[in-house]
Enzyme design. Structure first.
Site, PDB file in Angstrom:
ATOM      1  CE  LYS A  70      50.586  55.347  -5.050  1.00 29.49           C
ATOM      2  NZ  LYS A  70      49.938  54.506  -6.027  1.00 29.49           N
ATOM      3  CB  SER A  71      45.679  57.498  -2.041  1.00 24.50           C
ATOM      4  OG  SER A  71      46.432  57.932  -3.172  1.00 24.50           O
ATOM      5  CB  THR A 125      50.510  67.119  -7.246  1.00 21.38           C
ATOM      6  OG1 THR A 125      50.488  65.735  -7.264  1.00 21.38           O
ATOM      7  CG2 THR A 125      51.038  67.501  -6.062  1.00 21.38           C
ATOM      8  CG  HIS A 174      40.332  60.982  -6.273  1.00 19.38           C
ATOM      9  ND1 HIS A 174      41.611  61.009  -6.932  1.00 19.38           N
ATOM     10  CD2 HIS A 174      39.871  59.521  -6.298  1.00 19.38           C
ATOM     11  CE1 HIS A 174      41.797  59.740  -7.393  1.00 19.38           C
ATOM     12  NE2 HIS A 174      40.861  58.940  -7.133  1.00 19.38           N
ATOM     13  NE  ARG A 175      37.617  69.471  -4.888  1.00 21.33           N
ATOM     14  CZ  ARG A 175      38.289  70.192  -4.221  1.00 21.33           C
ATOM     15  NH1 ARG A 175      37.898  70.869  -3.262  1.00 21.33           N
ATOM     16  NH2 ARG A 175      39.497  71.038  -5.004  1.00 21.33           N
ATOM     17  NE  ARG A 183      40.406  65.192  -0.795  1.00 24.24           N
ATOM     18  CZ  ARG A 183      40.631  65.201  -2.021  1.00 24.24           C
ATOM     19  NH1 ARG A 183      40.870  64.058  -2.630  1.00 24.24           N
ATOM     20  NH2 ARG A 183      40.434  66.331  -2.829  1.00 24.24           N
TER      21      ARG A 183
END
Length: 199
Positions: free
Chosen positions: A13-14, A33, A48-49, A52
């Site tokens: 989904k992400s 969040t 994750h960062r 991206r």
């Protein structure tokens, strides 16, 4: 335009939300969040960062575990009416809900505390819904589908499952589009929704 995206853990989904954001705008705002309370979560957040940043897409990251409605309102004030607005991606709403439940959990069975905390949680949910309704740019909301598993064995877990279901149902109703991602495949829920005829 608000877009609701749900699915199970590791459903894709992400990834779908990030790909959709790239279609909607040439830059994005990523509202994370999560809270990093241990080394494993810190490493997960760092990865994750990093992913991206390596994607080549211009992400601005905002870390906000609680004041999500306020961040959306501020972004709306900054960008309203502007051309080429960024796609805003919130990941994820169930972590945001968890943060609030943990913050408000009295740890006792006191009826007054529980009632007060219930009212506070509902006020935060109402604020979030209002902020989503007021947001005029592209907005992608990622959440987890948690209602298909076993019933949690402890009260806070059962409350989380119930509140997540209510939150997802309310938000999906306020979004122009809604997708369920299963095994990496996004399914358009609103296009295929069965509608009861009203007399």
């Amino acid at each position: 335009m608000a877009i609701f995206i749900t699915g199970g853990a590791r459903s894709g989904k992400s990834g779908f939300a990030e790909a959709y954001a790239r279609k909607l705008s040439d830059r994005g705002v990523y509202i994370a969040t999560s809270q990093s309370f241990d080394d494993e979560m810190k490493e997960r957040t760092r990865l994750h960062r990093q992913q991206r940043e390596r994607s080549g897409y211009a992400w601005r990251t905002i870390e906000e575990p609680l004041a999500l409605a306020e961040v959306l309102a501020e972004l709306e004030r900054e960008q309203a009416g502007g051309a080429g607005r960024p796609a805003v991606l919130v990941d994820c709403l169930t972590l945001w809900l968890t943060n609030w439940l943990l913050r408000l959990d009295p740890g006792t069975d006191g009826e007054q505390e529980t009632k007060t905390n219930e009212d506070r949680l509902q006020a935060e949910l109402d604020k979030l819904i209002a902020a989503v309704d007021a947001y005029t740019g592209p907005l992608l909301l990622v959440t987890n589908e948690v209602g298909s598993g076993i019933v949690p064995a402890y009260p806070l877990g059962r409350r989380f499952r119930d509140e997540a279901g209510r939150l997802n149902r309310r938000l999906a109703g306020h979004c122009a589009e809604a997708y369920l991602v299963v095994a990496g495949i996004p399914l358009d829920l609103k296009r295929h929704a069965f509608r009861l005829e009203e007399d």
